[in-house]
Design a protein around this motif. Structure first.
Motif, mmCIF file in Angstrom:
data_model
loop_
_atom_site.group_PDB
_atom_site.id
_atom_site.type_symbol
_atom_site.label_atom_id
_atom_site.label_comp_id
_atom_site.label_asym_id
_atom_site.label_seq_id
_atom_site.Cartn_x
_atom_site.Cartn_y
_atom_site.Cartn_z
ATOM 1 N N GLY A 3 5.377 12.542 11.332
ATOM 2 C CA GLY A 3 4.734 11.777 10.264
ATOM 3 C C GLY A 3 5.755 10.961 9.469
ATOM 4 N N MET A 4 6.944 11.520 9.279
ATOM 5 C CA MET A 4 8.001 10.785 8.572
ATOM 6 C C MET A 4 8.685 9.790 9.503
ATOM 7 N N ALA A 5 8.895 10.179 10.782
ATOM 8 C CA ALA A 5 9.575 9.289 11.734
ATOM 9 C C ALA A 5 8.825 7.973 11.896
ATOM 10 N N PRO A 12 -5.483 2.670 0.343
ATOM 11 C CA PRO A 12 -4.193 3.216 -0.097
ATOM 12 C C PRO A 12 -4.211 4.735 -0.070
ATOM 13 N N VAL A 13 -3.122 5.292 0.429
ATOM 14 C CA VAL A 13 -3.058 6.747 0.553
ATOM 15 C C VAL A 13 -3.131 7.413 -0.822
ATOM 16 N N THR A 14 -2.684 6.710 -1.861
ATOM 17 C CA THR A 14 -2.736 7.264 -3.217
ATOM 18 C C THR A 14 -4.178 7.394 -3.721
ATOM 19 N N PHE A 63 6.369 19.588 13.513
ATOM 20 C CA PHE A 63 6.201 18.302 14.201
ATOM 21 C C PHE A 63 5.315 17.359 13.396
ATOM 22 N N ASP A 64 4.251 17.882 12.833
ATOM 23 C CA ASP A 64 3.335 17.014 12.081
ATOM 24 C C ASP A 64 4.083 16.318 10.944
ATOM 25 N N GLU A 65 4.838 17.117 10.205
ATOM 26 C CA GLU A 65 5.583 16.548 9.077
ATOM 27 C C GLU A 65 6.660 15.582 9.577
ATOM 28 N N GLY A 96 -1.941 -2.256 16.783
ATOM 29 C CA GLY A 96 -2.821 -2.411 15.616
ATOM 30 C C GLY A 96 -2.439 -1.412 14.538
ATOM 31 N N ARG A 97 -3.400 -0.587 14.132
ATOM 32 C CA ARG A 97 -3.135 0.392 13.075
ATOM 33 C C ARG A 97 -2.539 1.686 13.623
ATOM 34 N N LYS A 98 -2.328 1.750 14.948
ATOM 35 C CA LYS A 98 -1.854 3.007 15.548
ATOM 36 C C LYS A 98 -0.352 2.949 15.855
ATOM 37 N N MET A 125 0.822 -1.217 0.000
ATOM 38 C CA MET A 125 0.000 0.000 0.000
ATOM 39 C C MET A 125 0.861 1.274 0.000
ATOM 40 N N LEU A 126 1.930 1.237 0.807
ATOM 41 C CA LEU A 126 2.742 2.437 0.924
ATOM 42 C C LEU A 126 4.143 2.241 0.359
ATOM 43 N N GLU A 127 4.311 1.136 -0.397
ATOM 44 C CA GLU A 127 5.647 0.767 -0.880
ATOM 45 C C GLU A 127 6.273 1.879 -1.712
ATOM 46 N N PRO A 147 3.245 3.280 8.291
ATOM 47 C CA PRO A 147 2.900 4.687 8.415
ATOM 48 C C PRO A 147 1.416 4.958 8.231
ATOM 49 N N GLY A 148 0.944 5.986 8.926
ATOM 50 C CA GLY A 148 -0.465 6.345 8.826
ATOM 51 C C GLY A 148 -0.631 7.853 8.798
ATOM 52 N N MET A 149 -1.881 8.274 8.919
ATOM 53 C CA MET A 149 -2.177 9.708 8.920
ATOM 54 C C MET A 149 -2.213 10.209 10.349
ATOM 55 N N THR A 150 -1.943 11.493 10.511
ATOM 56 C CA THR A 150 -1.977 12.079 11.847
ATOM 57 C C THR A 150 -3.395 11.981 12.403
ATOM 58 N N GLY A 151 -3.548 11.342 13.559
ATOM 59 C CA GLY A 151 -4.839 11.313 14.243
ATOM 60 C C GLY A 151 -4.851 12.369 15.327
ATOM 61 N N THR A 152 -3.838 12.357 16.163
ATOM 62 C CA THR A 152 -3.739 13.320 17.265
ATOM 63 C C THR A 152 -2.296 13.794 17.391
ATOM 64 N N LEU A 153 -2.165 15.096 17.613
ATOM 65 C CA LEU A 153 -0.838 15.686 17.817
ATOM 66 C C LEU A 153 -0.934 16.534 19.086
HETATM 67 C C1 LIG Z 1 0.370 7.938 4.953
HETATM 68 C C2 LIG Z 1 1.606 8.800 5.173
HETATM 69 C C3 LIG Z 1 1.296 10.293 5.294
HETATM 70 C C4 LIG Z 1 2.181 10.938 6.340
HETATM 71 C C5 LIG Z 1 1.841 12.393 6.534
HETATM 72 C C6 LIG Z 1 1.297 12.666 7.901
HETATM 73 C C7 LIG Z 1 1.120 14.127 8.141
HETATM 74 C C8 LIG Z 1 -0.311 14.662 7.893
HETATM 75 O O1 LIG Z 1 -0.473 15.848 7.860
HETATM 76 S S1 LIG Z 1 -1.689 13.659 7.700
HETATM 77 C C9 LIG Z 1 -3.040 14.875 7.497
HETATM 78 C C10 LIG Z 1 -3.750 15.189 8.788
HETATM 79 N N1 LIG Z 1 -4.547 14.076 9.223
HETATM 80 C C11 LIG Z 1 -5.739 13.759 8.648
HETATM 81 O O2 LIG Z 1 -6.204 14.430 7.734
HETATM 82 C C12 LIG Z 1 -6.442 12.563 9.189
HETATM 83 C C13 LIG Z 1 -7.959 12.745 9.147
HETATM 84 N N2 LIG Z 1 -8.599 11.631 9.822
HETATM 85 C C14 LIG Z 1 -8.870 10.477 9.149
HETATM 86 O O3 LIG Z 1 -8.697 10.373 7.936
HETATM 87 C C15 LIG Z 1 -9.381 9.319 9.957
HETATM 88 O O4 LIG Z 1 -10.000 9.817 11.116
HETATM 89 C C16 LIG Z 1 -8.235 8.351 10.375
HETATM 90 C C17 LIG Z 1 -7.621 7.699 9.101
HETATM 91 C C18 LIG Z 1 -7.126 9.087 11.151
HETATM 92 C C19 LIG Z 1 -8.800 7.268 11.273
HETATM 93 O O5 LIG Z 1 -9.954 6.794 10.668
HETATM 94 P P1 LIG Z 1 -10.346 5.256 10.773
HETATM 95 O O6 LIG Z 1 -9.337 4.416 10.045
HETATM 96 O O7 LIG Z 1 -11.757 5.150 10.316
HETATM 97 O O8 LIG Z 1 -10.203 5.010 12.335
HETATM 98 P P2 LIG Z 1 -11.094 4.058 13.258
HETATM 99 O O9 LIG Z 1 -11.338 2.752 12.538
HETATM 100 O O10 LIG Z 1 -12.266 4.828 13.738
HETATM 101 O O11 LIG Z 1 -10.110 3.877 14.469
HETATM 102 C C20 LIG Z 1 -8.951 3.039 14.395
HETATM 103 C C21 LIG Z 1 -8.237 3.190 15.715
HETATM 104 O O12 LIG Z 1 -7.624 4.509 15.764
HETATM 105 C C22 LIG Z 1 -8.189 5.254 16.884
HETATM 106 N N3 LIG Z 1 -8.383 6.626 16.415
HETATM 107 C C23 LIG Z 1 -9.219 7.042 15.422
HETATM 108 N N4 LIG Z 1 -9.082 8.372 15.240
HETATM 109 C C24 LIG Z 1 -8.162 8.800 16.121
HETATM 110 C C25 LIG Z 1 -7.586 10.081 16.391
HETATM 111 N N5 LIG Z 1 -7.947 11.170 15.695
HETATM 112 N N6 LIG Z 1 -6.631 10.175 17.351
HETATM 113 C C26 LIG Z 1 -6.247 9.058 18.048
HETATM 114 N N7 LIG Z 1 -6.753 7.816 17.828
HETATM 115 C C27 LIG Z 1 -7.712 7.694 16.878
HETATM 116 C C28 LIG Z 1 -9.468 4.576 17.256
HETATM 117 O O13 LIG Z 1 -9.769 4.776 18.616
HETATM 118 C C29 LIG Z 1 -9.163 3.124 16.930
HETATM 119 O O14 LIG Z 1 -8.398 2.569 17.980
HETATM 120 P P3 LIG Z 1 -8.658 1.037 18.453
HETATM 121 O O15 LIG Z 1 -8.278 0.181 17.261
HETATM 122 O O16 LIG Z 1 -7.743 0.875 19.612
HETATM 123 O O17 LIG Z 1 -10.105 0.971 18.778
#
Ligand SMILES: CCCCCCCC(=O)SCCNC(=O)CCNC(=O)[C@H](O)C(C)(C)COP(=O)(O)OP(=O)(O)OC[C@H]1O[C@@H](n2cnc3c(N)ncnc32)[C@H](O)[C@@H]1OP(=O)(O)O
Length: 228
Positions: free
Chosen positions: A144-146, A213-215, A139-141, A184-186, A1-3, A153-159
């Motif tokens: 996000g790379m680290a 896929p992020v693409t 920090f986000d960037e 898991g996915r975190k 997916m992210l290869e 790798p995933g998207m920023t959920g919480t910062l």
């Molecule tokens: C891919 C490489 C890119 C790297 C660049 C990173 C820098 C960036 O700027 S990214 C841009 C900013 N971020 C975004 O736009 C993200 C927007 N949010 C989203 O797309 C979605 O909410 C996303 C993908 C984060 C999570 O969605 P989804 O996959 O449906 O999560 P969901 O299935 O509800 O939850 C999965 C797990 O994550 C947790 N979780 C979900 N959202 C969050 C959050 N915001 N913060 C913390 N934990 C969370 C859940 O509690 C759950 O945990 P557990 O498995 O323990 O129950």
């Protein structure tokens, strides 16, 4: 997916532009960076400023009339590099060809990621200091790379950021980050920002690996937008 994503930790001298377009754009982007930085501190006369505005508008019109490519997917579809190669050019914090990117330079040693950046007058918040929003953006960037070091790798959920001291402008800033754990996915990542050996900010990030896929993100996001 992210290869296909660009390895942000390649040696800096191996991050050559993928195509002639980027080679030229890097140079133009640096010229624009230098121009905007000079603008922030310039006390040229109103007449000089007016002349430069006119000259810049003409240069902008030339770019607008050139063939256009929109967004990361657009560049990959146009054959201007892989998703990763395009990212290293257009990323808003580290993109060589993006004039708003400071740019942030990143590398890895062992389990720790490092970055270096110098934030000039364009990024001033408190007098003589980097705006807090830009500290968060760095920090986000960077975190996000680290998280790439973990391989999922995933998207920023919480910062979460602790601003401990003002971060000065115009000095080398050193960032470091490491993965705390994955569940898991975190991926949980921590990092810090130092200036002159003093920690000015700390950050904890939770990154969530998307299920698609992020693409494919652009098309998915477009579908979610209301008609209009
Ligand atoms: C891919 C490489 C890119 C790297 C660049 C990173 C820098 C960036 O700027 S990214 C841009 C900013 N971020 C975004 O736009 C993200 C927007 N949010 C989203 O797309 C979605 O909410 C996303 C993908 C984060 C999570 O969605 P989804 O996959 O449906 O999560 P969901 O299935 O509800 O939850 C999965 C797990 O994550 C947790 N979780 C979900 N959202 C969050 C959050 N915001 N913060 C913390 N934990 C969370 C859940 O509690 C759950 O945990 P557990 O498995 O323990 O129950």
């Amino acid at each position: 997916m992210l290869e296909d994503l660009h390895n942000p930790f390649l040696p800096l001298d191996e991050r050559t532009p993928a195509t002639p377009l980027w080679e030229a754009k890097r140079e133009l982007a640096q010229a624009v960076r230098d121009y905007t930085e000079a603008l922030m501190t310039s006390a040229a006369t109103p007449k000089q400023m007016a002349d430069m505005s006119q000259w810049l508008r003409e240069a902008t019109a030339q770019l607008e009339q050139s063939p256009r490519i929109y967004g990361r997917n657009g560049y990959t579809e146009a054959g201007e590099g892989t998703f990763g190669e395009v990212f290293q050019e257009v990323g808003p914090l580290c993109g060589h060809s993006n004039p708003i990117a400071p740019p942030l330079e990143m590398w890895a040693e062992g389990d720790t990621a490092y970055a270096r950046v110098n934030m000039g007058w364009r990024y001033e918040g408190p007098p003589g200091c980097v705006h807090g929003g830009f500290v968060a953006a760095l920090f986000d960037e960077f975190l996000g790379m680290a998280q790439f070091m973990g391989g999922h790798p995933g998207m920023t959920g919480t910062l979460s950021i602790k601003y401990r001291r003002p971060t000065p402008l115009n000095v080398p800033l050193e960032l470091s980050a490491w993965i705390e754990r994955s569940e898991g996915r975190k991926t949980f990542v921590k990092g810090k920002l130092e200036a002159n050996g003093v920690v000015t900010a700390e950050c904890e990030g939770i990154f969530i690996r998307p299920t698609q896929p992020v693409t494919e993100l652009r098309d998915a996001v477009m579908k979610e937008q209301p008609e209009g």
